[in-house]
Structure formats: structure tokens, C-alpha cells
Design an enzyme around this catalytic site. Structure first.
Site, PDB file in Angstrom:
ATOM      1  N   SER A  45       0.867  -1.178   0.000  1.00 27.87           N
ATOM      2  CA  SER A  45       0.000   0.000   0.000  1.00 27.87           C
ATOM      3  C   SER A  45       0.906   1.231   0.000  1.00 27.87           C
ATOM      4  CB  SER A  45      -0.878  -0.006   1.256  1.00 27.87           C
ATOM      5  OG  SER A  45      -1.484   1.255   1.438  1.00 27.87           O
TER       6      SER A  45
ATOM      7  N   TYR B  16      -2.487  -0.775  10.160  1.00 31.19           N
ATOM      8  CA  TYR B  16      -2.539  -1.114   8.724  1.00 31.19           C
ATOM      9  C   TYR B  16      -1.246  -0.680   8.038  1.00 31.19           C
ATOM     10  CZ  TYR B  16      -4.126  -1.153   3.839  1.00 31.19           C
ATOM     11  OH  TYR B  16      -4.240  -1.376   2.486  1.00 31.19           O
TER      12      TYR B  16
HETATM   13  N1  LIG Z   1      -8.629  -0.947  -2.499  1.00 30.07           N
HETATM   14  C1  LIG Z   1      -7.606  -0.109  -2.409  1.00 30.07           C
HETATM   15  O1  LIG Z   1      -7.710   1.073  -2.746  1.00 30.07           O
HETATM   16  C2  LIG Z   1      -6.278  -0.626  -1.889  1.00 30.07           C
HETATM   17  C3  LIG Z   1      -5.190   0.271  -1.864  1.00 30.07           C
HETATM   18  C4  LIG Z   1      -3.964  -0.183  -1.403  1.00 30.07           C
HETATM   19  C5  LIG Z   1      -3.829  -1.501  -0.993  1.00 30.07           C
HETATM   20  N2  LIG Z   1      -4.897  -2.342  -1.015  1.00 30.07           N
HETATM   21  C6  LIG Z   1      -4.687  -3.739  -0.598  1.00 30.07           C
HETATM   22  O2  LIG Z   1      -5.223  -4.597  -1.590  1.00 30.07           O
HETATM   23  C7  LIG Z   1      -5.659  -5.825  -0.979  1.00 30.07           C
HETATM   24  C8  LIG Z   1      -7.093  -6.097  -1.356  1.00 30.07           C
HETATM   25  O3  LIG Z   1      -7.872  -5.039  -0.865  1.00 30.07           O
HETATM   26  P1  LIG Z   1      -9.386  -4.786  -1.301  1.00 30.07           P
HETATM   27  O4  LIG Z   1      -9.520  -3.328  -1.457  1.00 30.07           O
HETATM   28  O5  LIG Z   1      -9.779  -5.694  -2.386  1.00 30.07           O
HETATM   29  O6  LIG Z   1     -10.115  -5.192   0.066  1.00 30.07           O
HETATM   30  P2  LIG Z   1     -11.556  -5.806   0.345  1.00 30.07           P
HETATM   31  O7  LIG Z   1     -12.512  -5.382  -0.707  1.00 30.07           O
HETATM   32  O8  LIG Z   1     -11.834  -5.472   1.764  1.00 30.07           O
HETATM   33  O9  LIG Z   1     -11.301  -7.366   0.203  1.00 30.07           O
HETATM   34  C9  LIG Z   1     -10.445  -8.008   1.103  1.00 30.07           C
HETATM   35  C10 LIG Z   1     -10.629  -9.492   1.005  1.00 30.07           C
HETATM   36  O10 LIG Z   1      -9.830 -10.088   2.044  1.00 30.07           O
HETATM   37  C11 LIG Z   1     -10.631 -10.991   2.770  1.00 30.07           C
HETATM   38  N3  LIG Z   1     -10.239 -11.077   4.167  1.00 30.07           N
HETATM   39  C12 LIG Z   1     -10.232 -10.094   5.084  1.00 30.07           C
HETATM   40  N4  LIG Z   1      -9.938 -10.597   6.276  1.00 30.07           N
HETATM   41  C13 LIG Z   1      -9.757 -11.930   6.113  1.00 30.07           C
HETATM   42  C14 LIG Z   1      -9.477 -12.999   6.993  1.00 30.07           C
HETATM   43  N5  LIG Z   1      -9.347 -12.797   8.308  1.00 30.07           N
HETATM   44  N6  LIG Z   1      -9.369 -14.236   6.501  1.00 30.07           N
HETATM   45  C15 LIG Z   1      -9.539 -14.468   5.181  1.00 30.07           C
HETATM   46  N7  LIG Z   1      -9.840 -13.499   4.289  1.00 30.07           N
HETATM   47  C16 LIG Z   1      -9.957 -12.233   4.771  1.00 30.07           C
HETATM   48  C17 LIG Z   1     -12.023 -10.430   2.665  1.00 30.07           C
HETATM   49  O11 LIG Z   1     -12.959 -11.459   2.949  1.00 30.07           O
HETATM   50  P3  LIG Z   1     -14.536 -11.165   3.063  1.00 30.07           P
HETATM   51  O12 LIG Z   1     -14.987 -10.956   1.669  1.00 30.07           O
HETATM   52  O13 LIG Z   1     -15.075 -12.392   3.676  1.00 30.07           O
HETATM   53  O14 LIG Z   1     -14.674  -9.938   3.886  1.00 30.07           O
HETATM   54  C18 LIG Z   1     -12.068  -9.919   1.242  1.00 30.07           C
HETATM   55  O15 LIG Z   1     -12.412 -10.954   0.338  1.00 30.07           O
HETATM   56  C19 LIG Z   1      -5.441  -5.630   0.516  1.00 30.07           C
HETATM   57  O16 LIG Z   1      -4.194  -6.215   0.864  1.00 30.07           O
HETATM   58  C20 LIG Z   1      -5.367  -4.134   0.678  1.00 30.07           C
HETATM   59  O17 LIG Z   1      -4.617  -3.768   1.815  1.00 30.07           O
HETATM   60  C21 LIG Z   1      -6.120  -1.933  -1.454  1.00 30.07           C
END
Ligand SMILES: NC(=O)c1ccc[n+]([C@@H]2O[C@H](COP(=O)([O-])OP(=O)(O)OC[C@H]3O[C@@H](n4cnc5c(N)ncnc54)[C@H](OP(=O)(O)O)[C@@H]3O)[C@@H](O)[C@H]2O)c1
Length: 253
Positions: free
Chosen positions: A159, A172
Site C-alpha cells: 500500500s 494497517y
Molecule cells: N482498495 C484499495 O484502494 C487498496 C489500496 C492499497 C492496498 N490495497 C490492498 O489490496 C488488498 C485487497 O484489498 P481490497 O480493497 O480488495 O479489500 P476488500 O474489498 O476489503 O477485500 C479483502 C478481502 O480479504 C478478505 N479477508 C479479510 N480478512 C480476512 C481474513 N481474516 N481471513 C480471510 N480473508 C480475509 C475479505 O474477505 P470477506 O470478503 O469475507 O470480507 C475480502 O475478500 C489488501 O491487501 C489491501 O490492503 C487496497
């Protein structure tokens, strides 16, 4: 830290991942779901790991409906998973596939957004467990399987706040610095002795539930969809990135 990006005109071959077995964590939603579907669309057999079975099943159905190889499901809550759970997963992968060609560490918790002075131990611990400890345990458990692949790729999800600290991003941000550290240490250990490459990838602002929760005032559609940032996910997972290791990538320029 030098940040890498791929050429804007990178175009993955349709069969980029044919014959490869790729594990995606957090595959039920957001970027993980898009990566699982995109990897399957490029020929991979995808192992879907996540905590909500119904979401994983929906991704499974979408991949099958699109004509992808039959995925494997592995429901697991990374907040409470034990070492034995990771051994069970590795044994299941070994008996089913005999190897693992790719691992996308994607699942993360956002946790609390508040000053360190007010951070709570429970929320801090949960974020560290899911975002850092689980990645260590999963990497350690699957390394022998990754060693069985002709060429393997491990991608850690970073991130912007894992590369430059920012107020109120608490556990985070710290967890993402640790993620970069784990990537560098593992990549360094494997650099000259194995065919496993290890890199980190910051997706950048992307329209997902996590982003909407972190920035509730934002218009969600101002950010790209998860599907739109897949070229870098494909490049790093496929053999086009053979030899690229210990690098930090951005998925968006
Ligand atoms: N979106 C952004 O702008 C952004 C920016 C920088 C970095 N990131 C990184 O990109 C990655 C994906 O993010 P995202 O935005 O797609 O997030 P998201 O929409 O919140 O999806 C996260 C996924 O991780 C799963 N998860 C969370 N806790 C878990 C656990 N305890 N055990 C198993 N699975 C778990 C969630 O499961 P559930 O569906 O069951 O909740 C969900 O499927 C993350 O590492 C995040 O830090 C995202």
C-alpha cells in the site's frame, strides 16, 4: 525504495497462466476476486482462499460460467487460523496438484483509523495477525510446493502507506511496512538458490469495499475498478516477469 511499473502497453497472452496452479487469499471480494477471475481467464487453476464461503462459491461459479478451469475452494479465517490449518492446506494442495506455481497474498484488514495514542490492542493484534503473521505462516507452509514448480511467483500486497508512513493509518500502515520487509527477506533468501521470485505490489486507490470504508466521502467510481488494474497482477504472476524479484511495484502509474 525504487518503485517499478509495467509498460502501459503490456498485453498478457490469453494463455499466460495455462497449466499453472495459483492460490489467491481474500479471493471472495474486491481485488482478490478480480485477480482470481483474471488468472482463471488466462488459464490458471485457481485456489480460492477466504473467510466467507458464500463469496468464494460465487467466484467459483463465475469462473466456471466463464469457461475457466475448475477452481478449488479453501475457506479459512486468517485471523484465527492455526499452524495446523496451514499444514492441512499445504497437504491438500500437495495431494491435489503436487505443486504451486503462484501465491497472491491479498487478504488484509483495514482495522482502526486513529492515532497510535488511542489505538486498541485488540484491533492492532487482529490487523497484524491477518496482514503479517498469516502471510508468514502461509508462505512457510507453501514454500516446499512452490519449489516443485518450474518457475513460481509470490506476490505480496502493499500500500502507499506501507512505503511512506502516514498519520492515523496505524496498524494497517505498519503491517504493510512489515509486508515489504517480509517480501525483501524472502526474496533475498531465494534469489540465488531457487526459481521462486518474490515481489510486492501496491494496487493504488481502487474501488473496493476497503477503499470505500477508508474514504467514505469519496465518489467510488473516481477510482479504477479492480478489473482495470489486473495487467500488473498478470505480469507478476506469469512468466513474463521471470527473473524479476525483490522489487516493489505499483499497479497504477
Ligand atoms: N482498495 C484499495 O484502494 C487498496 C489500496 C492499497 C492496498 N490495497 C490492498 O489490496 C488488498 C485487497 O484489498 P481490497 O480493497 O480488495 O479489500 P476488500 O474489498 O476489503 O477485500 C479483502 C478481502 O480479504 C478478505 N479477508 C479479510 N480478512 C480476512 C481474513 N481474516 N481471513 C480471510 N480473508 C480475509 C475479505 O474477505 P470477506 O470478503 O469475507 O470480507 C475480502 O475478500 C489488501 O491487501 C489491501 O490492503 C487496497
Amino acid at each position: 525504495m525504487d518503485i517499478q511499473t509495467i509498460p502501459a502497453d503490456y498485453s498478457p497472452a490469453p494463455d499466460l497462466l495455462r497449466g499453472k496452479v495459483v492460490l489467491v487469499t481474500g479471493a471472495g471480494d474486491g481485488i482478490g476476486r478480480a485477480a482470481a477471475e483474471s488468472y482463471a481467464a488466462h488459464g490458471a487453476t485457481v485456489v480460492l482462499l477466504g473467510r466467507t464461503l458464500a463469496k468464494l462459491e460465487a467466484v467459483y461459479d463465475a469462473i466456471e460460467a466463464a469457461g475457466g478451469a475448475q477452481p478449488a475452494l479453501f475457506p479459512l479465517d486468517l485471523a484465527s487460523a492455526t499452524e495446523a490449518d496451514y499444514s492441512t492446506l499445504a497437504d491438500a494442495l500437495d495431494s491435489t496438484f503436487g505443486r504451486l506455481d503462484g501465491l497472491l497474498h491479498n487478504a488484509s484488514l483495514l482495522g482502526e483509523r486513529r492515532p497510535i495514542a488511542n489505538a486498541t490492542w485488540n484491533a492492532w493484534s487482529d490487523v497484524m495477525q491477518v496482514n503479517v503473521n498469516a502471510q508468514f505462516l502461509l508462505s512457510r507452509a507453501t514454500l516446499p510446493l512452490l519449489e516443485q514448480a518450474p518457475l513460481a511467483s509470490v506476490i505480496f500486497t502493499s500500500s502507499g502507506v506501507g512505503r511512506q508512513g502516514r498519520a492515523y493509518w496505524g496498524a494497517y500502515a505498519v503491517s504493510k511496512f512489515a509486508t515489504e520487509g517480509l517480501m525483501q527477506v524472502l526474496a533475498d533468501e531465494l534469489e540465488n538458490t531457487s526459481r521462486i521470485r518474490v515481489n510486492s505490489l501496491n494496487p493504488g486507490a481502487t474501488n473496493t469495499a476497503m477503499r470505500r470504508s477508508a474514504y467514505p466521502a469519496e465518489t467510488p467510481t473516481e477510482n479504477p475498478s479492480p478489473a482495470a488494474i489486473m495487467p500488473t497482477y498478470l505480469y507478476l504472476m506469469g512468466d513474463d516477469s521471470a527473473g524479476v524479484t525483490k522489487q516493489a511495484f505499483d499497479a497504477q502509474p
